[in-house]
Design a protein around this motif. Structure first.
Motif, PDB file in Angstrom:
ATOM      1  N   ARG A   1      -5.105   7.636  -6.445  1.00  0.00           N
ATOM      2  CA  ARG A   1      -6.330   6.992  -6.934  1.00  0.00           C
ATOM      3  C   ARG A   1      -7.108   6.434  -5.735  1.00  0.00           C
ATOM      4  O   ARG A   1      -6.520   5.977  -4.772  1.00  0.00           O
TER       5      ARG A   1
ATOM      6  N   GLN B   1      -0.321   2.157 -10.020  1.00  0.00           N
ATOM      7  CA  GLN B   1      -0.221   1.586  -8.679  1.00  0.00           C
ATOM      8  C   GLN B   1      -0.271   0.066  -8.663  1.00  0.00           C
ATOM      9  O   GLN B   1       0.294  -0.573  -7.787  1.00  0.00           O
TER      10      GLN B   1
ATOM     11  N   GLY C   1       2.323  -1.537   2.417  1.00  0.00           N
ATOM     12  CA  GLY C   1       1.318  -1.334   3.464  1.00  0.00           C
ATOM     13  C   GLY C   1       1.837  -1.676   4.847  1.00  0.00           C
ATOM     14  O   GLY C   1       1.143  -1.465   5.844  1.00  0.00           O
TER      15      GLY C   1
ATOM     16  N   LYS D   1      -5.022 -18.516  -1.160  1.00  0.00           N
ATOM     17  CA  LYS D   1      -6.314 -17.847  -1.313  1.00  0.00           C
ATOM     18  C   LYS D   1      -7.114 -18.092  -0.043  1.00  0.00           C
ATOM     19  O   LYS D   1      -6.964 -19.124   0.607  1.00  0.00           O
ATOM     20  N   THR D   2      -7.963 -17.128   0.305  1.00  0.00           N
ATOM     21  CA  THR D   2      -8.833 -17.349   1.463  1.00  0.00           C
ATOM     22  C   THR D   2     -10.156 -17.965   1.029  1.00  0.00           C
ATOM     23  O   THR D   2     -10.924 -18.427   1.852  1.00  0.00           O
ATOM     24  N   LYS D   3     -10.426 -17.903  -0.299  1.00  0.00           N
ATOM     25  CA  LYS D   3     -11.741 -18.385  -0.773  1.00  0.00           C
ATOM     26  C   LYS D   3     -11.632 -18.864  -2.220  1.00  0.00           C
ATOM     27  O   LYS D   3     -10.774 -18.367  -2.976  1.00  0.00           O
TER      28      LYS D   3
ATOM     29  N   GLY E   1      -3.850 -11.083  -4.553  1.00  0.00           N
ATOM     30  CA  GLY E   1      -4.735  -9.990  -4.948  1.00  0.00           C
ATOM     31  C   GLY E   1      -4.059  -9.153  -6.022  1.00  0.00           C
ATOM     32  O   GLY E   1      -3.315  -9.667  -6.853  1.00  0.00           O
ATOM     33  N   THR E   2      -4.311  -7.859  -5.989  1.00  0.00           N
ATOM     34  CA  THR E   2      -3.788  -6.955  -7.029  1.00  0.00           C
ATOM     35  C   THR E   2      -2.277  -7.128  -7.213  1.00  0.00           C
ATOM     36  O   THR E   2      -1.793  -7.336  -8.331  1.00  0.00           O
ATOM     37  N   ILE E   3      -1.537  -7.038  -6.137  1.00  0.00           N
ATOM     38  CA  ILE E   3      -0.074  -7.128  -6.235  1.00  0.00           C
ATOM     39  C   ILE E   3       0.353  -8.591  -6.335  1.00  0.00           C
ATOM     40  O   ILE E   3       1.194  -8.951  -7.169  1.00  0.00           O
TER      41      ILE E   3
ATOM     42  N   ASP F   1      -8.439   0.461  -6.654  1.00  0.00           N
ATOM     43  CA  ASP F   1      -8.004  -0.235  -7.863  1.00  0.00           C
ATOM     44  C   ASP F   1      -9.245  -0.589  -8.678  1.00  0.00           C
ATOM     45  O   ASP F   1     -10.343  -0.703  -8.125  1.00  0.00           O
TER      46      ASP F   1
HETATM   47  N1  LIG Z   1      -2.953  -2.010  -4.851  1.00  0.00           N
HETATM   48  C1  LIG Z   1      -1.991  -1.135  -4.867  1.00  0.00           C
HETATM   49  O1  LIG Z   1      -2.113  -0.105  -5.512  1.00  0.00           O
HETATM   50  C2  LIG Z   1      -0.729  -1.350  -4.136  1.00  0.00           C
HETATM   51  C3  LIG Z   1      -0.689  -2.071  -2.972  1.00  0.00           C
HETATM   52  N2  LIG Z   1       0.489  -2.168  -2.286  1.00  0.00           N
HETATM   53  C4  LIG Z   1       0.555  -2.923  -1.059  1.00  0.00           C
HETATM   54  O2  LIG Z   1       0.507  -4.320  -1.371  1.00  0.00           O
HETATM   55  C5  LIG Z   1      -0.156  -5.020  -0.334  1.00  0.00           C
HETATM   56  C6  LIG Z   1      -1.315  -5.796  -0.922  1.00  0.00           C
HETATM   57  O3  LIG Z   1      -2.207  -4.871  -1.489  1.00  0.00           O
HETATM   58  P1  LIG Z   1      -3.221  -5.276  -2.656  1.00  0.00           P
HETATM   59  O4  LIG Z   1      -2.631  -6.290  -3.542  1.00  0.00           O
HETATM   60  O5  LIG Z   1      -3.707  -4.008  -3.235  1.00  0.00           O
HETATM   61  O6  LIG Z   1      -4.389  -5.898  -1.801  1.00  0.00           O
HETATM   62  P2  LIG Z   1      -5.608  -6.783  -2.336  1.00  0.00           P
HETATM   63  O7  LIG Z   1      -6.716  -6.561  -1.390  1.00  0.00           O
HETATM   64  O8  LIG Z   1      -5.832  -6.588  -3.775  1.00  0.00           O
HETATM   65  O9  LIG Z   1      -5.047  -8.238  -2.160  1.00  0.00           O
HETATM   66  C7  LIG Z   1      -4.736  -8.778  -0.931  1.00  0.00           C
HETATM   67  C8  LIG Z   1      -5.078 -10.225  -0.968  1.00  0.00           C
HETATM   68  O10 LIG Z   1      -4.772 -10.771   0.296  1.00  0.00           O
HETATM   69  C9  LIG Z   1      -5.644 -11.842   0.506  1.00  0.00           C
HETATM   70  N3  LIG Z   1      -5.953 -12.007   1.914  1.00  0.00           N
HETATM   71  C10 LIG Z   1      -6.896 -11.431   2.659  1.00  0.00           C
HETATM   72  N4  LIG Z   1      -6.842 -11.895   3.911  1.00  0.00           N
HETATM   73  C11 LIG Z   1      -5.846 -12.788   3.942  1.00  0.00           C
HETATM   74  C12 LIG Z   1      -5.313 -13.634   4.920  1.00  0.00           C
HETATM   75  N5  LIG Z   1      -5.825 -13.673   6.165  1.00  0.00           N
HETATM   76  N6  LIG Z   1      -4.291 -14.425   4.584  1.00  0.00           N
HETATM   77  C13 LIG Z   1      -3.777 -14.426   3.351  1.00  0.00           C
HETATM   78  N7  LIG Z   1      -4.260 -13.660   2.373  1.00  0.00           N
HETATM   79  C14 LIG Z   1      -5.286 -12.854   2.676  1.00  0.00           C
HETATM   80  C15 LIG Z   1      -6.905 -11.599  -0.297  1.00  0.00           C
HETATM   81  O11 LIG Z   1      -7.079 -12.796  -1.001  1.00  0.00           O
HETATM   82  P3  LIG Z   1      -8.437 -13.560  -1.175  1.00  0.00           P
HETATM   83  O12 LIG Z   1      -8.967 -13.056  -2.481  1.00  0.00           O
HETATM   84  O13 LIG Z   1      -8.023 -14.965  -1.226  1.00  0.00           O
HETATM   85  O14 LIG Z   1      -9.351 -13.254  -0.038  1.00  0.00           O
HETATM   86  C16 LIG Z   1      -6.553 -10.485  -1.229  1.00  0.00           C
HETATM   87  O15 LIG Z   1      -6.753 -10.832  -2.581  1.00  0.00           O
HETATM   88  C17 LIG Z   1      -0.533  -3.967   0.716  1.00  0.00           C
HETATM   89  O16 LIG Z   1       0.525  -3.874   1.644  1.00  0.00           O
HETATM   90  C18 LIG Z   1      -0.595  -2.678  -0.106  1.00  0.00           C
HETATM   91  O17 LIG Z   1      -0.382  -1.525   0.665  1.00  0.00           O
HETATM   92  C19 LIG Z   1       1.655  -1.657  -2.775  1.00  0.00           C
HETATM   93  C20 LIG Z   1       1.668  -0.984  -3.957  1.00  0.00           C
HETATM   94  C21 LIG Z   1       0.461  -0.716  -4.690  1.00  0.00           C
END
Ligand SMILES: NC(=O)C1=CN([C@@H]2O[C@H](COP(=O)(O)OP(=O)(O)OC[C@H]3O[C@@H](n4cnc5c(N)ncnc54)[C@H](OP(=O)(O)O)[C@@H]3O)[C@@H](O)[C@H]2O)C=CC1
Ligand SMILES: O=C(OP(=O)(O)O)[C@H](O)COP(=O)(O)O
Length: 334
Positions: free
Chosen positions: A167, A298, A111, A34-36, A11-13, A170
């Motif tokens: 914020r 972020q 997180g 990826k989940t999808k 995802g984002t990170i 995202d």
């Molecule tokens: N965004 C931010 O500003 C920041 C986030 N963080 C931390 O980073 C971590 C990730 O956050 P962020 O990137 O924003 O989150 P996102 O929601 O953007 O990304 C998380 C990804 O995890 C995947 N996911 C969902 N369910 C599952 C699963 N069961 N198994 C494996 N992958 C899964 C999803 O992928 P899919 O698309 O395939 O469903 C999704 O794209 C968190 O701990 C957050 O607190 C830290 C600093 C900044």
């Protein structure tokens, strides 16, 4: 030696860390989960990144549209030396058992609770603590931002009071708000102060508010000083601090909008601003109190920390060599 890296949670990170891994000469990106099979999965494939299903239960989604995956998370874990867990907050702790079973080192994100890992990490503050460790947590984006500037002036700090303006979502996150509200973290301190203390031992209290913006977080920081320092000396310290940049309102940096435009002008990938942006004019000393205001991108400030954490866990380089390599590979300005 090239460390073999997997990313669970693209995802984002996760996608930014995966990209950063491909820029390192001592690491190899083995795959992402990826989940999808959405556009991000197809884009990863176009980039030549092997895509794994995040677990067996998600396989039918890929099969249904004929998206060929390289395997599942367990297969990915068999291939890698370290997994960067960038799944939604709280999921990393649950995944830890899988990583332990596979005998794979893991990096968690902000997180997760501090107790999920052996050490909470910000490279310039405590790189050495992660040397040889199996489980490291890169602290949250706000905590990383606070730790970068506060560790630079650590010797002057008696007590820190900081207000985080967070914020709401995202840019890619259409489901979240608020759209027309300000949401306080009614528990004081917010998690950020105690989190900073998992990295550096300082006195700090924080409160936090979520506001309707997607670009960046902003921090208003007040430091009660243990010993005198002048504003120009703080400017000098920040000017020589890695991953911290000074921006002047005088030059048109009125808001987070111009900071992001600056990153766009640099042609940074995803307009990442890896560096913490401190407004130069905001640095002021009144009596024994220092004030400054900073902004945190972020989506990207924790990305270099993930790369340095990998180097520390595999003892590939000392602190400053790792920071130098990461900065150079990502075009971080200093
Ligand atoms: N965004 C931010 O500003 C920041 C986030 N963080 C931390 O980073 C971590 C990730 O956050 P962020 O990137 O924003 O989150 P996102 O929601 O953007 O990304 C998380 C990804 O995890 C995947 N996911 C969902 N369910 C599952 C699963 N069961 N198994 C494996 N992958 C899964 C999803 O992928 P899919 O698309 O395939 O469903 C999704 O794209 C968190 O701990 C957050 O607190 C830290 C600093 C900044
Ligand atoms: O680490 C972050 O913020 P935080 O330091 O305020 O917890 C990221 O911006 C993720 O926050 P979110 O959990 O509100 O998406």
């Amino acid at each position: 030696m090239r460390v073999k890296v997997g990313v669970n949670g693209y995802g984002t990170i996760g996608k930014r860390v995966a990209y950063a891994v491909t820029k390192q000469d001592d690491m190899k990106l083995i795959g992402v989960t990826k989940t999808k099979p959405d556009f991000e999965a197809y884009r990863a494939k176009e980039l030549g990144i092997p895509v794994y299903a995040a677990s067996e239960e998600f396989l039918p989604r890929f099969e249904k549209v004929g998206f060929e995956v390289a395997g599942t998370l367990s297969d990915l874990l068999n291939e890698v030396d370290v997994i960067v867990d960038a799944t939604p907050g709280g999921m990393g702790a649950k995944n830890k058992a899988l990583y332990e079973k596979a005998g794979v080192k893991a990096i968690f994100q902000g997180g997760e609770k501090a107790t999920t890992a052996e050490v909470s990490f910000v490279a310039q503050a405590n790189y050495e603590k992660a040397l040889g460790k199996d489980y490291v947590r890169v602290v949250s984006c706000n905590t990383t931002g606070l730790t970068r500037t506060l560790s630079a002036i650590g010797g002057y700090i008696d007590y820190v009071y900081a207000v985080m303006i967070r914020r709401a979502a995202d840019p890619n996150d259409a489901k979240r708000g608020p759209v027309n509200a300000i949401t306080p973290s009614v528990t004081v301190p917010s998690h950020h102060g105690p989190d900073v203390q998992t990295v550096i031992p300082i006195n700090i209290e924080t409160s936090a508010f979520v506001v309707p913006t997607t670009l960046m977080h902003v921090h208003s920081i007040m430091v009660e000083l243990k010993k005198p320092i002048e504003a120009k000396d703080v400017v000098d310290i920040f000017e020589s601090t890695t991953r911290v940049l000074l921006f002047e309102k005088e030059r048109g940096f009125d808001s987070t909008a111009q900071l992001i435009e600056f990153a766009r002008d640099l042609h940074r990938e995803w307009n990442n601003l890896y560096e913490i942006a401190v407004w130069k004019e905001s640095i002021s000393v009144r009596g024994n109190r220092l004030f400054y205001i900073q902004a945190v991108h972020q989506e990207s400030d924790v990305v270099p920390e993930n790369i340095d954490a990998i180097r520390a866990m595999f003892e590939l380089a000392d602190k400053w060599e790792s920071i130098r390599k990461t900065n150079e590979s990502l075009g971080i300005l200093k």
